[in-house]
Design a protein around this motif. Structure first.
Motif, PDB file in Angstrom:
ATOM      1  N   ASP A  51     -14.733  -3.547 -13.445  1.00 56.80           N
ATOM      2  CA  ASP A  51     -14.252  -4.388 -14.540  1.00 56.80           C
ATOM      3  C   ASP A  51     -15.353  -4.777 -15.519  1.00 56.80           C
ATOM      4  O   ASP A  51     -15.087  -4.987 -16.703  1.00 56.80           O
TER       5      ASP A  51
ATOM      6  N   LYS B 218      -6.069  -2.528  -7.463  1.00 55.56           N
ATOM      7  CA  LYS B 218      -5.839  -3.935  -7.731  1.00 55.56           C
ATOM      8  C   LYS B 218      -4.573  -4.410  -7.015  1.00 55.56           C
ATOM      9  O   LYS B 218      -3.836  -3.611  -6.439  1.00 55.56           O
TER      10      LYS B 218
ATOM     11  N   ASN C 213       3.797  -5.988 -12.074  1.00 54.47           N
ATOM     12  CA  ASN C 213       2.766  -4.992 -12.376  1.00 54.47           C
ATOM     13  C   ASN C 213       2.822  -4.581 -13.841  1.00 54.47           C
ATOM     14  O   ASN C 213       1.794  -4.455 -14.511  1.00 54.47           O
TER      15      ASN C 213
ATOM     16  N   ASN D 234       1.399  -7.441 -15.796  1.00 56.85           N
ATOM     17  CA  ASN D 234      -0.047  -7.643 -15.646  1.00 56.85           C
ATOM     18  C   ASN D 234      -0.878  -6.430 -16.029  1.00 56.85           C
ATOM     19  O   ASN D 234      -1.994  -6.580 -16.562  1.00 56.85           O
ATOM     20  N   TYR D 235      -0.360  -5.229 -15.712  1.00 55.47           N
ATOM     21  CA  TYR D 235      -1.153  -4.020 -15.896  1.00 55.47           C
ATOM     22  C   TYR D 235      -0.558  -3.032 -16.898  1.00 55.47           C
ATOM     23  O   TYR D 235      -1.161  -1.987 -17.156  1.00 55.47           O
TER      24      TYR D 235
ATOM     25  N   PRO E  42      -0.283  -0.662  -9.514  1.00 51.03           N
ATOM     26  CA  PRO E  42      -1.590  -1.274  -9.775  1.00 51.03           C
ATOM     27  C   PRO E  42      -2.638  -0.204 -10.044  1.00 51.03           C
ATOM     28  O   PRO E  42      -2.637   0.843  -9.388  1.00 51.03           O
ATOM     29  N   PRO E  43      -3.528  -0.430 -11.004  1.00 45.33           N
ATOM     30  CA  PRO E  43      -4.567   0.566 -11.297  1.00 45.33           C
ATOM     31  C   PRO E  43      -5.574   0.682 -10.156  1.00 45.33           C
ATOM     32  O   PRO E  43      -5.874  -0.295  -9.473  1.00 45.33           O
TER      33      PRO E  43
END
Length: 398
Positions: A182, A306, A314, A317-318, A323-324
């Motif tokens: 990140d 994640k 998801n 959020n992504y 999730p990535p």
């Protein structure tokens, strides 16, 4: 069940002193700073606030007892980061000739020990209370994104060093990989990274966590239904109970040993029974339910990714149904890995998967003891000879 444990603890507390004639280990129920001070090492307590408001407590041994404080010899800062359900205490719960923090301090390092959000020492926030659900809405992903960068920046600002050495144990390695994914700019702030029992992939994990992974969705629903967001934080009474029950002179210490073996694998030869009451009154140090279920998700999926909130969240959020995954190629800092064949949580196949994806692994050592378990990296009687002397040698080389 809770009342029964408390009742048993009160009985044991009333009987143990008379039956033993002495108190349990003098470091049982002592905090990390108290343990350090017991051995007459200098100790400092620092606090750092993350971008999202969590107040973390850091513990520092600025120099060893063999070197005067007035010495002008530069001491490079080194950050030790603990495992899941652990705290800074993991690095000082042995005698100074064996515990990693003291060995590093006496070798000329400025030793810092972090505590991530939600553990014994880091349960404060600028606006939230641990009694609120919102306080516990984090997993180790947030520790990597917020906590570790805040700690590193604080250490570097305080010491005025350009970079620091980093030693992570278990989850302390997980959040390091996550941070570099990140915030890859932090590669420039770490001179070298040492991973003890390194954890990214956990698809081959064994033991209770592995068995629970198939029920992770049910666990999340049950925890939410009952409003349980904190996981395994023992209180004063339970710590007192364990300090006596796990004393090596009491028959119930066998139960404590078996509890450890069930969680992390058996290695009776390396179990430091004298310090067992110290271990178990400092560990578990608590975390959020989401931190544990994040690992359970990864055991089930086999991916290093994640948090999986479900398809709807998801996307929110992504911007993706799934999730990535974390990109380990972003960890360009030199890395040394220390693993073991009998590690249930950092299984050999998973460590090898991690090693192959990291672009700059410059050293990998498998502990010579074939029975060496996960917690042996910080608790074993001979960790100094089996692990730490090689860690010190590696750090000196770099």
């Amino acid at each position: 069940m809770t009342n029964l444990v408390q009742f048993a603890g009160l009985i044991l507390l009333s009987l143990a002193p008379a039956s033993l004639g002495t108190s349990p280990h003098p470091l049982a129920n002592k905090s990390t700073p108290q343990i350090i001070a017991y051995y007459r090492y200098p100790v400092e307590v620092h606090q750092v606030t993350t971008e999202d408001g969590y107040i973390l407590e850091l513990h520092r041994i600025p120099h060893g007892i063999k070197e005067p404080q007035t010495s002008r010899h530069p001491r490079p800062p080194i950050l030790l980061q603990h495992c899941l359900l652990c705290s800074s205490a993991e690095f000082v719960m042995n005698t100074p000739d064996k515990a990693l923090a003291y060995l590093l301090a006496d070798s000329g390092y400025d030793v810092w020990m972090g505590n991530v959000r939600g553990n014994t020492y880091s349960k404060n926030h600028v606006s939230l209370s641990p009694s609120q659900k919102e306080f516990w809405q984090f997993s180790w992903a947030e520790m990597g994104y917020y906590d570790l960068p805040a700690i590193i920046d604080y250490v570097l600002n305080t010491t005025q060093a350009e970079d620091l050495y980093y030693v992570g144990f278990s989850m302390g390695t997980t959040i390091f990989w996550a941070m570099m994914n990140d915030r890859p700019e932090y590669n420039q702030k770490v001179h070298v990274m040492v991973g003890l029992g390194p954890v990214a992939y956990v698809g081959n994990a064994k033991g209770p966590l592995a068995r629970a992974s198939s029920q992770v969705d049910l666990i999340e629903r049950v925890a939410k239904f009952f409003g349980k967001y904190e996981f395994l934080s023992f209180g004063f009474l339970m710590d007192k109970f364990l300090s006596f029950a796990c004393d090596e002179r009491v028959f119930t210490s066998a139960l404590c040993r078996n509890m450890l073996f069930q969680m992390t694998g058996s290695n009776r030869k390396q179990l430091n029974e004298e310090f067992l009451p110290v271990f178990l009154t400092n560990t578990p140090a608590g975390t959020s339910v989401l931190t544990v279920t994040h690992y359970l998700q990864e055991i089930r999926s086999g991916n290093f990714q994640k948090y999986d909130y479900g398809e709807k969240l998801n996307i929110q959020n992504y911007n993706s149904k799934y999730p990535p995954k974390y990109n380990l190629s972003k960890v360009v800092v030199p890395v040394a890995l220390f693993s073991s064949e009998n590690d249930w949580l950092a299984a050999p196949k998973d460590v090898e998967h991690l090693r192959l994806e990291l672009p700059n692994v410059v050293y990998h050592r498998v502990v010579e003891d074939p029975m060496f378990t996960h917690l042996d990296f910080v608790w074993a009687k001979d960790a100094d000879e089996l692990v730490y002397k090689y860690v010190l040698g590696f750090l000196k080389f770099f």
